[in-house]
Design a protein around this motif. Structure first.
Motif, mmCIF file in Angstrom:
data_model
loop_
_atom_site.group_PDB
_atom_site.id
_atom_site.type_symbol
_atom_site.label_atom_id
_atom_site.label_comp_id
_atom_site.label_asym_id
_atom_site.label_seq_id
_atom_site.Cartn_x
_atom_site.Cartn_y
_atom_site.Cartn_z
ATOM 1 N N GLY A 35 27.609 5.072 60.359
ATOM 2 C CA GLY A 35 27.773 4.185 59.004
ATOM 3 C C GLY A 35 27.147 2.960 59.270
ATOM 4 N N ILE A 94 23.868 2.795 59.933
ATOM 5 C CA ILE A 94 23.071 3.443 58.357
ATOM 6 C C ILE A 94 23.297 1.599 57.421
ATOM 7 N N MET A 140 23.414 12.122 56.305
ATOM 8 C CA MET A 140 24.794 11.423 55.844
ATOM 9 C C MET A 140 25.635 12.479 54.785
#
Length: 145
Positions: free
Chosen positions: A69, A72, A95
């Protein structure tokens, strides 16, 4: 965040290696041994390995989600956009596949801790291995397309 990216990446890769290595070992190496060793010995081997895995895998999955997370956000967000480039599209697909694994792990661990029958017991590792390998391929392809 930029200064932490290399650390997140290293931790993410290490956790991915541990996670996929554990699943690969179960699916490709240990499952065929059941036919050779028999159910009694195989159950002892699987029990010993899964006892250790249940302690390690939740931490690996949590770290994969957190570091993934964080990383990204460098490529996807309100400033960069969400699906404007091929890189972003592949990362969003990656994801979503990772989210599928997280949901399956959460269901399996919940069943284990609540002492319920796990509906995913027979399929979770082959599916997670397939999705994990697909995620690795997408991650690699994302930066070359």
């Amino acid at each position: 965040m930029e200064i932490l990216y290399p650390y997140f990446l290293t931790l993410h890769l290490l956790c991915a290696i541990i996670f996929l290595g554990y699943i690969f070992t179960d699916v490709v190496l240990l499952t065929p041994l059941r036919k050779i060793l028999g159910d009694e010995i195989a159950d002892k081997v699987f029990g010993a390995i899964s006892k250790r895995g249940v302690k390690i895998m939740p931490l690996c999955v949590a770290l994969l989600v957190i570091t993934g997370g964080a990383m990204i956000s460098r490529y996807i967000g309100s400033v960069q956009g969400y699906v404007q480039t091929p890189l972003q599209i592949l990362l969003v697909i990656k994801m979503c596949l990772a989210l599928c694994i997280v949901v399956m792990v959460t269901i399996s661990l919940s069943c284990k801790f609540l002492k319920l029958k796990n509906p995913l017991a027979k399929v979770i590792h082959p599916i997670a291995l397939f999705l994990g390998l697909l995620i690795v391929l997408l991650a690699k392809a994302a930066f070359y397309i």
